[in-house]
Scaffold this motif. Structure first.
Motif, PDB file in Angstrom:
ATOM      1  N   ALA A  58      44.429  38.178  43.365  1.00 23.83           N
ATOM      2  CA  ALA A  58      43.222  37.034  42.919  1.00 23.83           C
ATOM      3  C   ALA A  58      42.996  37.407  41.332  1.00 23.83           C
ATOM      4  CB  ALA A  58      42.113  38.421  44.386  1.00 23.83           C
ATOM      5  N   LEU A 113      36.403  39.052  48.878  1.00 20.23           N
ATOM      6  CA  LEU A 113      37.034  38.838  49.952  1.00 20.23           C
ATOM      7  C   LEU A 113      37.147  39.811  50.982  1.00 20.23           C
ATOM      8  CD1 LEU A 113      40.122  37.615  47.354  1.00 20.23           C
ATOM      9  CD2 LEU A 113      38.512  35.793  48.844  1.00 20.23           C
ATOM     10  N   TYR A 147      39.451  41.300  54.040  1.00 16.61           N
ATOM     11  CA  TYR A 147      41.352  40.528  53.947  1.00 16.61           C
ATOM     12  C   TYR A 147      42.345  42.203  53.901  1.00 16.61           C
ATOM     13  CZ  TYR A 147      40.814  36.114  51.896  1.00 16.61           C
ATOM     14  OH  TYR A 147      40.019  34.471  51.492  1.00 16.61           O
ATOM     15  N   LEU A 191      45.672  44.030  48.559  1.00 20.05           N
ATOM     16  CA  LEU A 191      44.615  42.910  47.475  1.00 20.05           C
ATOM     17  C   LEU A 191      45.260  43.360  45.668  1.00 20.05           C
ATOM     18  CD1 LEU A 191      41.404  42.609  49.175  1.00 20.05           C
ATOM     19  CD2 LEU A 191      43.164  40.674  48.348  1.00 20.05           C
ATOM     20  N   ALA A 212      45.432  33.863  44.739  1.00 16.00           N
ATOM     21  CA  ALA A 212      44.017  33.230  44.814  1.00 16.00           C
ATOM     22  C   ALA A 212      43.216  33.391  43.581  1.00 16.00           C
ATOM     23  CB  ALA A 212      43.648  34.194  45.966  1.00 16.00           C
ATOM     24  N   ALA A 222      36.024  32.245  51.961  1.00 15.84           N
ATOM     25  CA  ALA A 222      36.650  33.840  51.938  1.00 15.84           C
ATOM     26  C   ALA A 222      37.487  33.941  53.873  1.00 15.84           C
ATOM     27  CB  ALA A 222      35.705  35.025  51.901  1.00 15.84           C
ATOM     28  N   LEU A 282      41.461  33.129  54.491  1.00 15.20           N
ATOM     29  CA  LEU A 282      42.361  34.437  54.437  1.00 15.20           C
ATOM     30  C   LEU A 282      42.988  33.492  56.086  1.00 15.20           C
ATOM     31  CD1 LEU A 282      43.363  37.341  55.408  1.00 15.20           C
ATOM     32  CD2 LEU A 282      40.595  37.439  56.886  1.00 15.20           C
TER      33      LEU A 282
END
Length: 238
Positions: free
Chosen positions: A28, A43, A46, A53, A108, A222, A226
């Motif tokens: 991200a 986020l 996730y 992440l 992202a 968000a 996802l």
């Protein structure tokens, strides 16, 4: 339950949110004046769905200094110098993460981070899929009186990432935007999708527009992002 850790990838400190049984990676990339902590806070859910992440501070951001100031006569140039550096580091971090975890990797980015996603894709980086929140593949309009000296930044204006769609390799890409975005106007996102469309097959290039949303990654964006990632993760499964 996901745990947080600071990893070193490609020589950079990377904040990781690690689920118990990760099934994919998501790098991200935050926006101008943002940070690794801020982008991960946007986020939720996730990691709980098995997405590991990863985020790190862009040059001149977070623990690495002060972002470009709008008062600077070279503001735009400095912004895109940050973007170029961020892109180079993101590629290195992504490759190191893939080597370490051996999981499919998604990208992202929010705002400037979304532009960096486009930089990566236009440079031939092959992710499993990508999300471009509140951003575009075209640089911001150059303010009157501001000039460019850096030839690398000049090249971004002469041939923006969105005009290099032949290099994207049809990596699944979803743009998420708001109708009231005054920082990156909706029209600039739509122009990006229009430019890329000839280079994409059906279903691989998508857009989601949230009525009334401004320049922010909203909870709805968000969630939609996802769902997009999960759909392409399932597509990859044998």
């Amino acid at each position: 339950m996901a745990r947080e850790a600071t990893l070193t990838l490609a020589g950079l400190p990377v904040l990781a949110r690690i689920p118990e049984a990760p099934k994919a990676l998501l790098l991200a990339l935050h926006g101008l004046q943002g940070s690794k902590e801020h982008i991960l806070s946007l986020l939720p859910g996730y990691a709980e769905r098995g997405v590991l992440l990863l985020a790190f501070d862009a040059p001149r951001h977070g623990e690495r200094g002060s972002p470009p100031s709008a008062k600077s006569p070279r503001y735009v140039e400095e912004v895109y110098q940050v973007a170029l550096g961020f892109g180079e580091e993101a590629r290195a971090v992504a490759e190191a993460a893939q080597e370490r975890f051996r999981l499919p990797l998604f990208l992202a980015g929010g705002s400037l981070g979304a532009f960096v996603v486009h930089l990566l894709l236009s440079g031939g980086f092959r992710a499993q899929g990508a999300l471009a929140f509140i951003g575009s593949g075209f640089p911001m309009k150059l303010p009157q009186g501001q000039t460019l000296q850096d030839p690398r930044v000049q090249a971004l204006y002469e041939r923006p990432p969105a005009l290099q769609g032949e290099n994207y390799g049809e990596v699944p890409l979803l743009h998420l935007h708001g109708t009231k975005d005054l920082i990156v106007p909706l029209a600039r996102m739509e122009k990006t999708v229009e430019a890329l469309r000839p280079h994409y097959g059906e279903g691989r290039l998508a857009r989601f527009v949230e009525e009334g949303a401004g320049h922010a990654i909203t909870p709805l964006m968000a969630r939609v992002g996802l769902a997009f990632l999960e759909a392409w993760l399932e597509e990859r499964a044998p």
